[in-house]
Every structure is written in structure tokens, then in C-alpha cells.
Design a protein around this motif. Structure first.
Motif, PDB file in Angstrom:
ATOM      1  N   GLY A  39       0.821  -1.211   0.000  1.00 15.40           N
ATOM      2  CA  GLY A  39       0.000   0.000   0.000  1.00 15.40           C
ATOM      3  C   GLY A  39       0.853   1.259   0.000  1.00 15.40           C
ATOM      4  N   GLU A  40       1.961   1.215   0.738  1.00 15.61           N
ATOM      5  CA  GLU A  40       2.849   2.380   0.829  1.00 15.61           C
ATOM      6  C   GLU A  40       3.446   2.697  -0.546  1.00 15.61           C
ATOM      7  OE1 GLU A  40       5.521   0.691   3.698  1.00 15.61           O
ATOM      8  OE2 GLU A  40       4.582   1.801   5.337  1.00 15.61           O
ATOM      9  N   ALA A  41       3.952   1.650  -1.200  1.00 16.19           N
ATOM     10  CA  ALA A  41       4.617   1.845  -2.497  1.00 16.19           C
ATOM     11  C   ALA A  41       3.615   2.324  -3.546  1.00 16.19           C
ATOM     12  CB  ALA A  41       5.266   0.540  -2.937  1.00 16.19           C
ATOM     13  N   GLY A  66       9.423  -1.002   9.180  1.00 18.50           N
ATOM     14  CA  GLY A  66       8.276  -0.207   9.603  1.00 18.50           C
ATOM     15  C   GLY A  66       8.628   0.787  10.701  1.00 18.50           C
ATOM     16  N   GLY A  67       7.957   1.924  10.652  1.00 18.93           N
ATOM     17  CA  GLY A  67       8.165   2.922  11.698  1.00 18.93           C
ATOM     18  C   GLY A  67       9.365   3.810  11.452  1.00 18.93           C
ATOM     19  N   GLY A  68      10.254   3.411  10.531  1.00 17.84           N
ATOM     20  CA  GLY A  68      11.319   4.315  10.108  1.00 17.84           C
ATOM     21  C   GLY A  68      12.615   4.251  10.887  1.00 17.84           C
ATOM     22  N   PRO A 189       9.888  -3.611  18.386  1.00 21.89           N
ATOM     23  CA  PRO A 189       9.686  -2.540  19.382  1.00 21.89           C
ATOM     24  C   PRO A 189       8.691  -1.474  18.961  1.00 21.89           C
ATOM     25  CG  PRO A 189      11.996  -3.151  19.341  1.00 21.89           C
ATOM     26  CD  PRO A 189      11.330  -3.944  18.244  1.00 21.89           C
ATOM     27  N   TRP A 190       8.779  -1.026  17.702  1.00 14.77           N
ATOM     28  CA  TRP A 190       7.872   0.060  17.301  1.00 14.77           C
ATOM     29  C   TRP A 190       6.430  -0.420  17.269  1.00 14.77           C
ATOM     30  CZ3 TRP A 190       4.638   0.388  13.059  1.00 14.77           C
ATOM     31  CH2 TRP A 190       4.802  -0.573  12.072  1.00 14.77           C
ATOM     32  N   GLN A 191       6.225  -1.709  16.978  1.00 15.59           N
ATOM     33  CA  GLN A 191       4.853  -2.235  16.945  1.00 15.59           C
ATOM     34  C   GLN A 191       4.316  -2.449  18.363  1.00 15.59           C
ATOM     35  OE1 GLN A 191       3.618  -5.106  13.851  1.00 15.59           O
ATOM     36  NE2 GLN A 191       5.787  -5.222  13.289  1.00 15.59           N
ATOM     37  N   ASP A 268      -3.349   3.386  10.602  1.00 16.63           N
ATOM     38  CA  ASP A 268      -4.217   3.178   9.433  1.00 16.63           C
ATOM     39  C   ASP A 268      -3.460   3.020   8.123  1.00 16.63           C
ATOM     40  OD1 ASP A 268      -5.528   6.600   9.879  1.00 16.63           O
ATOM     41  OD2 ASP A 268      -3.479   5.863   9.631  1.00 16.63           O
ATOM     42  N   TRP A 269      -2.132   2.887   8.152  1.00 20.33           N
ATOM     43  CA  TRP A 269      -1.417   2.443   6.956  1.00 20.33           C
ATOM     44  C   TRP A 269      -1.793   1.006   6.639  1.00 20.33           C
ATOM     45  CZ3 TRP A 269       0.850   4.630  11.235  1.00 20.33           C
ATOM     46  CH2 TRP A 269       1.375   3.753  12.179  1.00 20.33           C
ATOM     47  N   VAL A 270      -2.339   0.298   7.638  1.00 22.24           N
ATOM     48  CA  VAL A 270      -2.860  -1.053   7.416  1.00 22.24           C
ATOM     49  C   VAL A 270      -3.907  -1.047   6.312  1.00 22.24           C
ATOM     50  CG1 VAL A 270      -4.416  -2.738   8.491  1.00 22.24           C
ATOM     51  CG2 VAL A 270      -2.361  -1.993   9.699  1.00 22.24           C
ATOM     52  N   SER A 301       2.226  12.205  11.571  1.00 24.12           N
ATOM     53  CA  SER A 301       2.157  12.805  10.241  1.00 24.12           C
ATOM     54  C   SER A 301       3.464  12.556   9.494  1.00 24.12           C
ATOM     55  CB  SER A 301       1.936  14.330  10.368  1.00 24.12           C
ATOM     56  OG  SER A 301       2.045  14.945   9.091  1.00 24.12           O
ATOM     57  N   ASP A 302       3.362  11.927   8.348  1.00 29.01           N
ATOM     58  CA  ASP A 302       4.548  11.752   7.499  1.00 29.01           C
ATOM     59  C   ASP A 302       4.859  13.086   6.828  1.00 29.01           C
ATOM     60  OD1 ASP A 302       3.105   8.685   6.723  1.00 29.01           O
ATOM     61  OD2 ASP A 302       5.099   8.857   7.603  1.00 29.01           O
ATOM     62  N   GLN A 303       6.101  13.559   6.991  1.00 25.67           N
ATOM     63  CA  GLN A 303       6.502  14.800   6.347  1.00 25.67           C
ATOM     64  C   GLN A 303       7.760  14.556   5.526  1.00 25.67           C
ATOM     65  OE1 GLN A 303       5.745  18.489   8.327  1.00 25.67           O
ATOM     66  NE2 GLN A 303       5.078  17.491  10.231  1.00 25.67           N
TER      67      GLN A 303
HETATM   68  C1  GAL Z   1       4.811   5.006  10.228  1.00 23.28           C
HETATM   69  C2  GAL Z   1       4.625   5.899   9.003  1.00 23.28           C
HETATM   70  C3  GAL Z   1       3.629   5.283   8.043  1.00 23.28           C
HETATM   71  C4  GAL Z   1       4.007   3.843   7.744  1.00 23.28           C
HETATM   72  C5  GAL Z   1       4.262   3.061   9.035  1.00 23.28           C
HETATM   73  C6  GAL Z   1       4.707   1.642   8.785  1.00 23.28           C
HETATM   74  O1  GAL Z   1       5.763   5.562  11.074  1.00 23.28           O
HETATM   75  O2  GAL Z   1       4.138   7.162   9.433  1.00 23.28           O
HETATM   76  O3  GAL Z   1       3.589   6.055   6.852  1.00 23.28           O
HETATM   77  O4  GAL Z   1       5.152   3.834   6.956  1.00 23.28           O
HETATM   78  O5  GAL Z   1       5.240   3.717   9.805  1.00 23.28           O
HETATM   79  O6  GAL Z   1       5.988   1.583   8.310  1.00 23.28           O
END
Ligand code: GAL
Length: 418
Positions: A39-41, A66-68, A189-191, A268-270, A301-303
Motif C-alpha cells: 500500500g505504501e509503495a 516499519g516505523g522508520g 519494538p515500534w509495533q 491506518d497504513w494497514v 504525520s509523514d513529512q
Molecule cells: C509510520 C509511518 C507510516 C508507515 C508506518 C509503517 O511511522 O508514518 O507512513 O510507513 O510507519 O511503516
């Protein structure tokens, strides 16, 4: 993060490099991000196409994870080696930290000409500006206090939408007793922290969430409410499958899509995964706010931030900023991404039921002062604090700490990075 001499030197080398690149006329915007799931791509592809129409080439630097977390590690390595990308996906306090280095491009002129101040919620602007000047472009607004469910499984087991913690636990138990996986989760961890965000909001409400995760108030962190939060995390731990450890978030989503699991608690990126799998809300899946958090929006918010460059590269960056803030792009991107537009003047016409609810929730929470930054996604406290929370929450979720030990560890960890 304090600017090191090495970092400043590397950045000076970068500016020279960019000028050479510009002289060579290679107007190609190199973008680092972590949008590698389906979905992201798909959503990102819309931005790439828009830029091509503006005559800008996109050099993709995807960093899976995920989570960056991994993306930010790669960014630091790139900057330290004198070769940062021209634009970067970034969240919340990471933007604040990088802005302090004085290396981000000033976007104020474009922002003023396009009246960004009028259309971006103040809670988001808090992270888009440094010293009152725009240094980041909000692409979307995600929120984390969502539950996603396989509709067929709910129908088969006659499970209604849970409105309270008690209802949610009863529903999870009913699924588990039926032999399916009750809660699809990825043990990262981020999850774990994303789950924690919702449990804190449910258990203590917005004021407690602010005291504990934003103000880092010791009394709140050491309270019976926080103990109840950790105890509730252990209850949820009892509903995940044995193979949850290390699972990527989108693989957990796939379990719900396939009906192997009933629920996933995640941002909600799910929805982007459901959409790209051709699934329809209300028919194939249900989306609803984590029980007890309905009147709040825990946002991230993704920036995009851009490193300061000159010449044609600078012009390309400004075109990227304008393309991102275009209302039609903001709608088209979020319809697929699962987020809601960062702009508040975008109609919800093209959004499905979950998207429409997300946009209505955002407007209501913004007006009510319950639009609150997600700790798990870097919108509550700086990275050092966020990582301290990550460590304790994951150790507790994996049974390495009991609740009392987790509270002690959290107090110590927060004190050490405060
Ligand atoms: C979040 C980001 C979303 C999505 C999610 C899963 O931090 O804001 O856009 O990428 O991680 O990786």
C-alpha cells in the motif's frame, strides 16, 4: 542530537557536491523513505508520477523497516559520510532534531505563497516549522488508535464491534477459543509501542497520556494507572500467536486479510494493504477506534524534509513541496495510503468509510484538543525518550520484565535521557 564538527564538515562537502550535480544539470531528487510495503509503495507511486509531470526525476532510496527506525539510521550514516539524500521522509521530533542542525531547506516562501498556515492543523505545524519558518512538508496524517478486523470471522463468530476493554477481551477470547489467532501482531519494538499507545489512551485518557508520554511526569509514570497499562499489555500478549516475534506489520495485516487472525491493532497504513488487496471496508474488513479511545486521535504525520542545496536542485525541491501540498495529490495519496490528508480543506468524496471516519475524527479531535502525538511514532517526545520507551515496553511484552520492574526501568530510562 548535537551537531558534530564532522557532520558540519560533511554537510559542507555535500553542498559543494550538489552544486556540481546542479552544474551537470542532473535535476534528479534523491528521496529516502521507508514506504516499501504494498500500500505504501502504491501511494508513493502517485507522487513519483506527479513529479515526472513537473519534469523532475525521482531517485528512490527505500529503506525497509516499519516505523522508520532503520531509515533514520541510514540517514545518519549518509549525512556523516557527506552524502545525504536531497529529500527524506521524517516524523515529528526527528524533524525538530534535524532542524536544530540548521541543515534543512527553508520552505517558507513557498508555504506563504500557498497559504500552508491556513490549512495544516496546528498540532502538525508544531513539527513542520523551526523558529516559525516551514522546514517540512506534511504529506499525510496517520493515526495509530485503530483496530482492523476480518469481517467474515466476526460474522461467523457473531462478534459485534467491541466498545470497551471488557468487550474487546471477550471478543479476543472468543476468537482464540475457536482455534484462530485472536490478535495478529509483529513483535518489533515500534509495533509493541504502537499497541502501548492505545492501551495508555484507553486506560488513562488524554490528560494522563500527555502527563506520562509527553510531559514524562514521574508521578504519572509511577502511577497505578501506568501499572494497569502494563498489566493490560500482558493480557494482549496472551492473544498473539507463537510466531509473532520479529514479524513485519504488513505480514500481520496479511493474516487478518486471509482470515487466519481476527484483529490487528495498528495505524491506518494497514488500510493501504487491504485496499491494494482489493478488499472493501464493511464487506471484507472492519475498521474501528481502539475501544475507549474513540474521542481521541493519536497521530503521526509523514513529512518530507529537504537538505539545503542550491540552483536547479533547490528549484526541484520547491516543486516537490508544491506537488505534495497539492490538494488533489493529498486526496489521491491518502485514499491509497490509508492516512487522511494533512490539509484540512480536502473533500472526503474519494475516501471510503474508514477514510471518511478518519477525516471526521481528525477534525473533531483538532477542535476538541484531543489530537495528540503518538509516542511510538515520534510525536510525543524526542528519539532518545521514544527509544527508552521502546526498550522497556518490548522487554515487558516479551516477559523479561514484570510490571513493577518495567515501571522502575521506565523511570530510570526517562531520567537518564531527560
Ligand atoms: C509510520 C509511518 C507510516 C508507515 C508506518 C509503517 O511511522 O508514518 O507512513 O510507513 O510507519 O511503516
Amino acid at each position: 542530537m548535537r551537531p558534530t564538527i564532522l557532520m558540519r564538515t560533511c554537510l559542507a562537502v555535500l553542498f559543494a557536491w550538489c552544486l556540481i550535480a546542479t552544474r551537470a544539470g542532473a535535476v534528479e531528487v534523491e528521496v529516502l523513505h521507508w514506504w516499501t510495503a504494498g500500500g505504501e509503495a502504491a501511494a508513493l507511486g502517485i507522487l513519483k508520477d506527479r513529479l515526472k509531470e513537473s519534469g523532475i526525476d525521482w531517485k528512490d532510496v527505500p529503506v525497509a523497516g516499519g516505523g522508520g527506525t532503520q531509515a533514520m539510521t541510514v540517514l545518519r550514516a549518509r549525512v556523516t559520510s557527506g552524502n545525504p539524500p536531497v529529500a527524506v521522509q521524517m516524523l515529528g521530533f526527528d524533524i525538530v532534531d534535524w532542524a536544530e542542525l540548521g541543515v534543512l531547506a527553508d520552505l517558507n516562501e513557498t508555504a506563504a505563497a500557498e497559504h500552508w498556515d491556513r490549512v495544516i492543523p496546528a498540532a502538525i505545524q508544531r513539527f513542520s516549522k523551526a523558529d516559525g519558518r516551514w522546514i517540512a512538508v506534511p504529506v499525510d496524517v496517520h493515526s495509530v488508535n485503530w483496530v482492523w478486523a476480518n469481517q467474515a470471522l466476526l460474522d461467523e463468530l457473531k462478534i459485534a464491534q467491541p466498545r470497551t476493554w471488557k468487550d474487546f477481551i471477550a471478543a479476543l477470547k472468543k476468537v482464540k477459543d475457536s482455534g484462530r489467532i485472536a490478535l495478529a501482531h509483529g513483535g518489533q519494538p515500534w509495533q509493541d509501542a504502537t499497541l502501548f499507545d492505545s492501551v495508555v489512551m484507553l486506560t488513562g485518557g488524554p490528560d494522563f497520556y500527555r502527563q506520562a508520554l509527553i510531559d514524562l511526569d514521574s508521578e504519572a509514570l509511577d502511577s497505578d494507572t501506568m501499572r494497569e497499562v502494563f498489566d493490560r499489555m500482558l493480557v494482549l500478549r496472551g492473544f498473539v500467536d507463537d510466531n509473532f516475534s520479529g514479524r513485519d506489520w504488513n505480514l500481520a495485516t496479511a493474516m487478518v486479510i486471509r482470515g487466519e487472525a481476527a484483529f490487528q491493532v495498528m495505524g491506518d497504513w494497514v488500510k493501504g494493504e487491504f485496499i491494494t488487496a482489493g478488499k472493501v471496508p464493511g464487506k471484507d474488513f472492519a475498521c474501528f477506534r481502539f475501544p475507549g479511545t474513540e474521542n481521541t486521535v493519536l497521530f503521526n504525520s509523514d513529512q518530507f524534509v529537504m537538505f539545503r542545496v542550491g540552483g536547479e536542485m533547490r528549484e526541484a525541491q520547491l516543486k516537490l513541496a508544491t506537488a505534495i501540498m497539492n490538494p488533489k495529490f493529498q486526496s489521491a495519496f491518502s485514499v491509497i495510503k490509508g492516512s487522511v490528508p494533512a490539509r484540512t480543506d480536502v473533500p472526503d468524496a474519494d475516501f471510503d468509510a474508514c477514510g471518511k471516519q478518519g477525516m471526521a475524527d481528525l477534525a473533531r479531535a483538532d477542535a476538541a484538543g484531543t489530537l495528540i502525538g503518538s509516542m511510538a511514532h515520534g510525536h510525543a517526545a524526542p528519539a532518545a525518550v521514544k527509544n527508552a520507551f521502546y526498550d522497556v515496553i518490548t522487554a515487558h511484552f516479551n516477559g523479561e520484565l514484570d510490571t513493577e520492574e518495567a515501571i522502575e526501568e521506565l523511570l530510570d530510562a526517562v531520567e537518564s535521557v531527560r
